[in-house]
Design an enzyme around this catalytic site. Structure first.
Site, short mmCIF file in Angstrom:
data_model
loop_
_atom_site.label_atom_id
_atom_site.label_comp_id
_atom_site.label_asym_id
_atom_site.label_seq_id
_atom_site.Cartn_x
_atom_site.Cartn_y
_atom_site.Cartn_z
N HIS A 128 44.67 39.91 48.83
CA HIS A 128 43.75 39.75 47.70
C HIS A 128 42.30 39.45 48.11
CE1 HIS A 128 47.02 40.33 45.06
NE2 HIS A 128 47.43 39.09 44.91
N HIS A 140 44.76 39.72 37.79
CA HIS A 140 45.98 39.01 38.18
C HIS A 140 46.48 38.07 37.07
CE1 HIS A 140 48.92 37.31 40.91
NE2 HIS A 140 48.44 38.02 41.92
N GLU A 145 49.98 44.09 37.98
CA GLU A 145 48.66 44.34 38.56
C GLU A 145 48.51 45.84 38.79
OE1 GLU A 145 48.55 41.48 42.04
OE2 GLU A 145 50.40 40.92 41.05
C1 GLA Z 1 50.48 38.94 44.34
C2 GLA Z 1 51.39 39.09 45.50
C3 GLA Z 1 52.41 38.03 45.50
C4 GLA Z 1 51.79 36.67 45.42
C5 GLA Z 1 50.89 36.59 44.23
C6 GLA Z 1 50.18 35.28 44.18
O1 GLA Z 1 51.08 39.36 43.20
O2 GLA Z 1 51.99 40.36 45.57
O3 GLA Z 1 53.19 38.11 46.65
O4 GLA Z 1 51.06 36.42 46.58
O5 GLA Z 1 49.96 37.63 44.27
O6 GLA Z 1 51.01 34.19 44.42
#
Ligand code: GLA
Length: 378
Positions: free
Chosen positions: A137, A211, A343
């Site tokens: 991210h 997110h 997402e």
């Molecule tokens: C994303 C990732 C997950 C996790 C979340 C935050 O969705 O794919 O593995 O890291 O973010 O916790």
């Protein structure tokens, strides 16, 4: 103190006015509104603003300039009762204390990059390994942790705010000065629309997403929510959640959401730890620009969320890492599976998989992508 005395006729007239006002609220559209208020202050002094968007039906979205982050979204249930259906906090301090990307805009590259490394035009770039051995991210200070400039913009059928952030060349290890925008539009048809753009002065990967953690019941676990994903394939991952490169059919696996089923139905068959979905689904594409991505229905409230997107994939994450250590809005303790994310995005680790749709943006080109969340009841 003197109170003005009301004659019975006046009381009746007042009551009638109140009743007709209430009726009007149900039948007649309200004027959409957009307001701004100070939300908090960063330790170094920068003020963080919160924008409140309300549409003609009373649906309300609140977004803060920190992380261009959706803090609240109030939509009606079957009885017309508004409820907040996203996870988050009541104050800036809680967001600053650390959280798993609640409601945030994610960038420069959403999801994982294996070992924090990629090679572009012959040059190898090294990024932070902030998720086990991998980059996640956007790094240590991704777009979820920066202050965006906000400006209300005109919307044909609702209210809208544009958030802009300029990421410097080399920020978090990425090449090129990148200017990213996301416009949040709340339409009078109960849609929350996210329109993204980006421009760069050097070739760079870009993969922006939102997110938000959804809970259409407003509380409790989401295992009973019925989910349909318009995806007959997904990208299998290794035990650090990096795609193996294979694009596999969902048929006869717990990944099959082509027909609606409760999120919890096949979850217990998954082998990962903590158990749950955290996978990228390859969206089936029709001939429309905006493709159906997902439909979610929560039977008790009646709330329905439909997602449409221009992205080729969606990361479906069932809140596996929530573990009860975070207390959110109204004192709610966020336990495992108390929210889920959808997402919309390009596939994880695309920079290291030539067979995946490319995430590379080059100078002179504009990155442009949109996702729509439509709310209704059934
Ligand atoms: C994303 C990732 C997950 C996790 C979340 C935050 O969705 O794919 O593995 O890291 O973010 O916790």
């Amino acid at each position: 103190m003197n109170y003005p005395s009301l004659s019975p006729v006046m009381v009746a007239a007042t009551l009638a006015a109140v009743v007709s006002l209430a009726a009007d609220r149900d039948s007649q559209p309200m004027k959409p509104t957009l307001t701004k208020a100070t939300y908090g202050k960063l330790p170094e002094g920068t003020l963080i603003e919160q924008y409140t968007l309300t549409n003609a039906k009373g649906v309300t979205a609140k977004i803060i300039t920190y992380g261009a982050l959706l803090t609240e979204l109030h939509v009606p249930d079957r009885a017309g009762q508004l409820g907040d259906i996203v996870l988050g906090f009541d104050n800036l301090e809680s967001y600053l204390a650390g959280h798993p990307y609640f409601g945030a805009t994610i960038g420069r590259v959403g999801n994982r990059i294996a070992k924090g490394q990629f090679t572009l035009d012959g040059k190898t770039y090294t990024l932070a390994q902030n998720n086990g051995p991998n980059h996640l991210h956007g790094g240590l200070k991704g777009f979820d942790k920066v202050v965006w400039q906000a400006r209300p913009v005109r919307a044909k059928n609702g209210v809208a705010v544009r958030f802009t952030y300029t990421s410097r060349d080399g920020e978090e290890g990425y090449p090129g000065k990148l200017t990213a925008t996301v416009v949040y539009t709340l339409t009078n048809d109960n849609e929350l629309r996210l329109d993204y753009t980006a421009k760069t002065d050097k070739a760079t990967p870009v993969n922006l997403t939102n997110h938000s953690y959804w809970n259409l019941a407003g509380a409790g676990d989401i295992l009973g929510h019925e989910l349909m994903l318009n995806a007959d394939r997904y990208t299998p991952v290794d035990d650090t959640l990096i795609p193996t490169g294979e694009i596999a059919p969902v048929q006869n696996t717990p990944m099959d959401f082509t027909r609606p089923k409760p999120i919890g139905r096949d979850l217990k068959q998954l082998a990962n730890d903590p158990q749950g979905y955290d996978h990228n689904f390859v969206l089936s594409r029709g001939d429309k620009q905006m493709n159906l991505c997902a439909v979610v229905h929560e039977a008790r409230s009646g709330r329905v969320l439909e997602i449409f997107t221009q992205e080729p994939g969606v990361q479906f994450y069932s809140g596996n890492f929530l573990d009860g250590t975070l207390t959110g809005k109204g004192g709610q303790v966020y336990r495992k599976h108390y929210g889920f994310c959808l997402e919309t995005q390009h596939f994880p680790d695309s920079v290291n998989h030539p067979n995946f749709p490319s995430t590379i943006l080059r100078p002179g080109r504009t990155y442009k992508t949109s996702t729509i969340h439509r709310f209704s009841v059934r």
